[in-house]
Design a protein around this motif. Structure first.
Motif, short mmCIF file in Angstrom:
data_model
loop_
_atom_site.label_atom_id
_atom_site.label_comp_id
_atom_site.label_asym_id
_atom_site.label_seq_id
_atom_site.Cartn_x
_atom_site.Cartn_y
_atom_site.Cartn_z
N VAL A 267 -7.41 3.48 16.22
CA VAL A 267 -7.44 3.91 17.62
C VAL A 267 -6.06 4.38 18.08
O VAL A 267 -5.95 5.26 18.94
N TRP A 268 -4.97 3.83 17.48
CA TRP A 268 -3.63 4.28 17.89
C TRP A 268 -3.41 5.74 17.52
O TRP A 268 -2.65 6.45 18.20
N THR A 269 -4.03 6.20 16.42
CA THR A 269 -3.83 7.59 16.01
C THR A 269 -4.44 8.56 17.02
O THR A 269 -4.09 9.74 17.02
N LEU A 270 -5.33 8.09 17.87
CA LEU A 270 -6.02 8.97 18.82
C LEU A 270 -5.19 9.24 20.07
O LEU A 270 -5.65 9.95 20.96
N SER A 271 -4.00 8.69 20.14
CA SER A 271 -3.14 8.96 21.29
C SER A 271 -2.42 10.30 21.16
O SER A 271 -1.73 10.73 22.08
N GLY A 272 -2.58 10.97 20.01
CA GLY A 272 -1.90 12.23 19.78
C GLY A 272 -2.66 13.42 20.31
O GLY A 272 -3.42 13.33 21.29
N ALA A 273 -2.47 14.56 19.64
CA ALA A 273 -3.07 15.81 20.10
C ALA A 273 -4.57 15.83 19.84
O ALA A 273 -5.09 15.07 19.02
N GLY A 274 -5.25 16.73 20.55
CA GLY A 274 -6.69 16.87 20.39
C GLY A 274 -7.41 16.82 21.71
O GLY A 274 -6.89 16.29 22.70
N SER A 281 -14.98 10.40 21.47
CA SER A 281 -16.13 10.20 20.60
C SER A 281 -15.73 9.50 19.30
O SER A 281 -16.44 8.63 18.81
N MET A 282 -14.56 9.89 18.77
CA MET A 282 -14.10 9.23 17.55
C MET A 282 -13.72 7.78 17.83
O MET A 282 -13.99 6.89 17.01
N ALA A 283 -13.12 7.53 18.98
CA ALA A 283 -12.80 6.15 19.36
C ALA A 283 -14.08 5.32 19.47
O ALA A 283 -14.12 4.16 19.05
N ALA A 284 -15.12 5.91 20.04
CA ALA A 284 -16.40 5.20 20.18
C ALA A 284 -16.99 4.87 18.82
O ALA A 284 -17.52 3.76 18.61
N PHE A 285 -16.87 5.81 17.87
CA PHE A 285 -17.38 5.53 16.52
C PHE A 285 -16.59 4.41 15.87
O PHE A 285 -17.17 3.50 15.24
N MET A 286 -15.26 4.45 15.99
CA MET A 286 -14.43 3.41 15.39
C MET A 286 -14.76 2.04 15.97
O MET A 286 -14.85 1.05 15.25
N LEU A 287 -14.95 1.97 17.29
CA LEU A 287 -15.27 0.70 17.93
C LEU A 287 -16.63 0.18 17.50
O LEU A 287 -16.83 -1.03 17.33
N GLY A 288 -17.58 1.08 17.31
CA GLY A 288 -18.90 0.66 16.85
C GLY A 288 -18.90 0.24 15.40
O GLY A 288 -19.51 -0.77 15.03
N TRP A 289 -18.21 0.99 14.56
CA TRP A 289 -18.15 0.69 13.13
C TRP A 289 -17.30 -0.55 12.87
O TRP A 289 -17.61 -1.37 12.02
N ALA A 290 -16.20 -0.70 13.61
CA ALA A 290 -15.32 -1.88 13.59
C ALA A 290 -14.30 -1.88 12.47
O ALA A 290 -13.25 -2.50 12.60
N ALA A 323 -22.81 5.18 19.53
CA ALA A 323 -21.75 5.09 20.53
C ALA A 323 -21.04 6.43 20.69
O ALA A 323 -20.70 6.84 21.81
N ALA A 324 -20.79 7.12 19.56
CA ALA A 324 -20.15 8.44 19.63
C ALA A 324 -21.05 9.44 20.37
O ALA A 324 -20.57 10.24 21.19
N LEU A 325 -22.35 9.38 20.10
CA LEU A 325 -23.31 10.27 20.76
C LEU A 325 -23.37 9.98 22.26
O LEU A 325 -23.31 10.92 23.09
N PHE A 326 -23.47 8.71 22.62
CA PHE A 326 -23.53 8.34 24.04
C PHE A 326 -22.25 8.72 24.77
O PHE A 326 -22.28 9.15 25.94
N THR A 327 -21.11 8.56 24.09
CA THR A 327 -19.84 8.93 24.71
C THR A 327 -19.77 10.42 24.98
O THR A 327 -19.32 10.85 26.06
#
Length: 394
Positions: A267-274, A281-290, A323-327
């Protein structure tokens, strides 16, 4: 073809030997970086893992050992059975999994099974959806820290919770036609044995917390070595090529692989560009997958229990996808602006920056509140049962 190849013992041993050789060489080539990563992992455990998980481990153990889960189950049978096809006692794992975070829900589910409050099939159903991220991590760390927006944290938590419930509704059909023959014990509130239950809960919870800390430190070092050795960037390039039709680049592939291995680092890598929607959506997938780190923590509890891990792994993967889809849908319904407080993004250099005493106070207070709620619900169930018995006698 690949599955047949990996099914051979000799091939598995070869891959394991190569992995151990690679790990040894990496530790020899990057000793200082390895020690630095280990220190970061230990600080993370000291400042976040221990104060946030230990009180809830003690709480979950007491709820099950003292029979409170059984009493609560009587009141919530009409809710848990129709929705998730599990007994009402499993509501304790469901609630604690949402409040306490990984892997409190899974540990509570295992305790319920070992105490005979649910069958093997029901425990496997429960494992598919009860092990979730806590609100403090999603709202505070991911929302306010990574995305510098409390609104993002709320949307991610809503998507996370909705996806978990949907996974539970889906797995209610798991082995539906199979009739379990395992007997469930009748819960008893053994107030005279509270001292024994409390001391056992503290001791076992501390050992479980140390076990989790070991995995956190291990995977923190693994992530650092994979980056330094170039192994993870190489895999990311390959994954980026395979997923290029979906718009994936090497940077996004690195983020996905990092989160698939260890959630916090991912999740820390998602603080960058994009784009905001893509990162959410990627954060939601990571949180769901764990992440594999959390999965290893859960597997350390399940070892020797006889419970299948297939429903757990399948449930986490489905949780991440939903979670990614719902997000993505929530972002379309409630458009978000880019965070303006850019300085907040600089705070994501480590979760370990959270003050230990503050984290311990918040976690302990939340655990006591949950304990009082569970105790109140159990007491209400007992009074209701007593009234029914009096009316039956009359």
């Amino acid at each position: 073809m690949l599955s047949k190849l990996l099914s051979r013992q000799g091939v598995r041993d070869l891959f394991l030997g190569l992995a151990l050789l690679f790990a040894t060489l990496s530790l020899m080539l990057y000793p200082q970086d390895s020690m630095s990563a280990a220190r970061e992992g230990l600080m993370l455990c000291y400042n976040v893992i221990i104060p946030s998980l230990f009180p809830f481990f003690v709480l979950s153990a007491l709820v099950v050992d003292l029979g409170l889960a059984g009493y609560i189950g009587r009141a919530l049978e009409g809710f848990m059975r129709p929705l998730f096809n599990v007994p009402g006692a499993c509501a304790s794992a469901f609630v604690l999994g949402f409040v306490g975070g990984y892997p409190v829900g899974a540990r509570t589910a295992l305790s319920l099974y070992q105490k005979g409050m649910c069958t093997k099939t029901e425990a496997e159903r429960l494992l598919s959806f009860c092990n979730n991220s806590g609100p403090a991590f999603i709202l505070g760390v991911v929302g306010a820290g990574v995305f510098a927006s409390s609104r993002v944290g709320v949307l991610l938590y809503l998507a996370h919770a909705a996806a978990s419930i949907c996974v539970g509704l889906f797995f209610r059909f798991y082995r539906r036609g199979k009739k379990g023959r395992e007997a469930r014990v009748s819960p008893k509130f053994e107030a005279e044995r509270f001292t024994t239950a409390f001391t056992g809960a503290v001791k076992n919870s501390f050992l479980s917390t140390l076990n989790i800390c070991a995995f956190v430190v291990f995977f923190t070092v693994v992530i650092r070595l994979l980056f330094l050795s170039g192994a993870l960037p190489a895999l990311a390039r390959l994954l980026g090529v395979l997923l290029s039709p979906l718009g994936f680049t090497q940077e996004w592939a690195e983020r996905l692989l990092t989160g698939a291995i260890e959630l916090s680092s991912g999740v820390w890598t998602l603080s960058g560009a994009g784009g905001m929607a893509g990162r959410m959506s990627m954060a939601a997938f990571m949180l769901g997958w764990a992440g594999l780190s959390v999965h290893c923590q859960v597997l350390s509890f399940l070892g020797g229990s006889g419970l299948s891990v297939r429903t757990y792994i399948a449930g986490k993967f489905l949780h991440g996808g939903l979670a990614a889809l719902f997000t993505a849908l929530l972002v379309r319904l409630f458009p978000l602006k880019e965070p303006v407080a850019a300085y907040l993004a600089e705070q994501v250099e480590g979760i370990a920056g959270i003050d230990f005493s503050t984290a311990l106070t918040i976690s302990t207070t939340a655990a006591w509140v949950m304990w009082l709620l569970f105790f109140g619900a159990a007491a209400a169930a007992v009074r209701k049962t007593s009234r029914k018995r009096k009316h039956a006698v009359v």
